[in-house]
Design an enzyme around this catalytic site. Structure first.
Site, PDB file in Angstrom:
ATOM      1  N   HIS A 177      -6.166  -5.882  -2.627  1.00  9.07           N
ATOM      2  CA  HIS A 177      -7.250  -6.053  -1.287  1.00  9.07           C
ATOM      3  C   HIS A 177      -7.234  -7.399  -1.065  1.00  9.07           C
ATOM      4  O   HIS A 177      -7.980  -7.836  -0.019  1.00  9.07           O
ATOM      5  CB  HIS A 177      -8.364  -5.446  -1.740  1.00  9.07           C
ATOM      6  CG  HIS A 177      -8.400  -3.909  -1.792  1.00  9.07           C
ATOM      7  ND1 HIS A 177      -9.148  -3.028  -2.151  1.00  9.07           N
ATOM      8  CD2 HIS A 177      -7.262  -3.138  -1.379  1.00  9.07           C
ATOM      9  CE1 HIS A 177      -9.077  -1.929  -2.014  1.00  9.07           C
ATOM     10  NE2 HIS A 177      -7.772  -1.848  -1.589  1.00  9.07           N
ATOM     11  N   ARG A 205       0.790  -1.074  -0.160  1.00  9.22           N
ATOM     12  CA  ARG A 205      -0.082   0.441   0.130  1.00  9.22           C
ATOM     13  C   ARG A 205       0.834   1.125   0.028  1.00  9.22           C
ATOM     14  O   ARG A 205       0.581   2.288  -0.701  1.00  9.22           O
ATOM     15  CB  ARG A 205      -0.879  -0.183   1.151  1.00  9.22           C
ATOM     16  CG  ARG A 205      -1.936   1.300   1.422  1.00  9.22           C
ATOM     17  CD  ARG A 205      -2.784   0.774   2.292  1.00  9.22           C
ATOM     18  NE  ARG A 205      -3.718   1.965   2.671  1.00  9.22           N
ATOM     19  CZ  ARG A 205      -3.842   2.868   3.909  1.00  9.22           C
ATOM     20  NH1 ARG A 205      -3.094   2.518   4.774  1.00  9.22           N
ATOM     21  NH2 ARG A 205      -4.446   3.737   3.975  1.00  9.22           N
ATOM     22  N   ASN A 219      -2.691   8.394   4.726  1.00  5.31           N
ATOM     23  CA  ASN A 219      -1.577   7.828   4.909  1.00  5.31           C
ATOM     24  C   ASN A 219      -1.330   7.558   6.597  1.00  5.31           C
ATOM     25  O   ASN A 219      -0.237   7.157   6.934  1.00  5.31           O
ATOM     26  CB  ASN A 219      -0.378   8.685   4.481  1.00  5.31           C
ATOM     27  CG  ASN A 219      -0.342   8.622   3.039  1.00  5.31           C
ATOM     28  OD1 ASN A 219      -1.060   7.881   2.272  1.00  5.31           O
ATOM     29  ND2 ASN A 219       0.186   9.617   2.046  1.00  5.31           N
ATOM     30  N   HIS A 245       0.529   4.134  -2.650  1.00  4.30           N
ATOM     31  CA  HIS A 245       0.395   5.566  -2.127  1.00  4.30           C
ATOM     32  C   HIS A 245       1.603   6.443  -2.522  1.00  4.30           C
ATOM     33  O   HIS A 245       1.375   7.571  -2.862  1.00  4.30           O
ATOM     34  CB  HIS A 245       0.230   5.569  -0.490  1.00  4.30           C
ATOM     35  CG  HIS A 245      -1.169   5.317  -0.293  1.00  4.30           C
ATOM     36  ND1 HIS A 245      -1.906   6.016   0.828  1.00  4.30           N
ATOM     37  CD2 HIS A 245      -2.186   4.375  -0.658  1.00  4.30           C
ATOM     38  CE1 HIS A 245      -3.037   5.282   0.989  1.00  4.30           C
ATOM     39  NE2 HIS A 245      -3.139   4.251   0.142  1.00  4.30           N
TER      40      HIS A 245
END
Length: 287
Positions: free
Chosen positions: A155, A26, A58, A30
């Protein structure tokens, strides 16, 4: 960018790797969606600037200590050569491999950015995004609709705080209702875990196999059990829906290969090369 020129960075020296695979994946995502894959998500805020890592999307990122440890080890071997952006991309890949997920060659040669601005995290696709918004945000980064549905498969691992989806349970349209796109039985299950206003409880994104990189995510989405609105949104477009149905019915067909291909593509968003940026000595600070 160069073809892979580094020996694979071994992530299995960290005993908590199975718990940090999803956070590190992740973090790479990001990083790339804000200013490109330039390590800007790793920079700390300063007195005069709030950095990306302190922006709301975040605040739940974890695993910075892993990036710092790998960067420190690499600096001892070849100082000033490997960027923090490359370290993040390589560690994310190796973290996935450690849980028997797909391997992909990571092109290296990224340089680190010197700018990190919290407000620019608006470029991150939100968990409440509808399919139109998601397609627009991915297209803005040079990613296709296929990349959207494939990368959403990330996911399959990890957890989420209740606060990222509780509006689907308790106040979907502002009238105290639930999201009609969610399976009612799954709603009942989630309500047992997440009470109104719960900001601390973690819920598995892929119940039963949240530490296993597999296609079960698509099976859940096809059954209207995707945790986020952005998961459910994949059923609202013919192309993304077709991919969901394919992976849900033909386990092991193409997902691992597709994910690897899309990760390489994502890892090339807005990279700095040549004389742009720098090679940071420490990932949290500009030189």
């Amino acid at each position: 960018m160069q073809k892979p020129s580094l020996e694979r960075l071994r992530f299995n020296t960290f005993p908590e790797h199975q718990l940090l695979t999803a956070p590190l994946l992740r973090m790479h995502f990001h990083d790339c969606f804000v200013r490109g894959c330039d390590g800007s998500v790793l920079l700390k805020s300063t007195k005069n600037n709030q950095a990306e890592k302190d922006a709301v999307p975040n605040l739940s990122l974890r695993g910075y200590h892993v990036i710092d440890a790998v960067k420190s080890a690499v600096e001892k071997k070849c100082p000033g050569v490997v960027s923090c952006a490359d370290v993040l991309a390589l560690v994310a890949r190796d973290a996935v491999v450690q849980i028997k997920g797909p391997f992909w060659d990571v092109p290296t040669g990224r340089r680190d950015g010197r700018v990190s601005i919290a407000s620019e995290t608006r470029d991150l696709p939100p968990p409440f995004g509808n399919i139109t918004l998601l397609k627009q945000m991915f297209a803005a980064k040079g990613l296709s609709v296929n990349d959207l549905v494939v990368l959403s498969g990330g996911h399959t691992i990890g957890t989420s705080h209740c606060s990222s989806f509780d509006s689907r349970l308790y106040n979907f349209s502002g009238k105290g209702d639930t999201d009609p796109a969610l399976d009612p039985n799954y709603v009942a299950h989630l309500k047992r875990k997440c009470k109104p206003g719960d900001n601390t409880t973690l819920v598995e994104m892929d119940p039963g196999s949240f530490r296993t990189f597999d296609e079960d995510y698509y099976t859940l989405v096809s059954k209207r059990r995707g945790l986020f609105q952005s998961d459910a949104a994949l059923l609202n477009d013919s192309e993304t829906k077709a991919y969901v149905k394919l992976q849900a019915t033909t386990h092991g067909s193409t997902f691992a290969k597709d994910f690897a291909k899309s990760m390489v593509k994502m890892g090339e968003i807005g990279v700095l090369t040549g004389n742009s940026g720098e090679i940071r000595k420490r990932c949290a600070f500009v030189n």
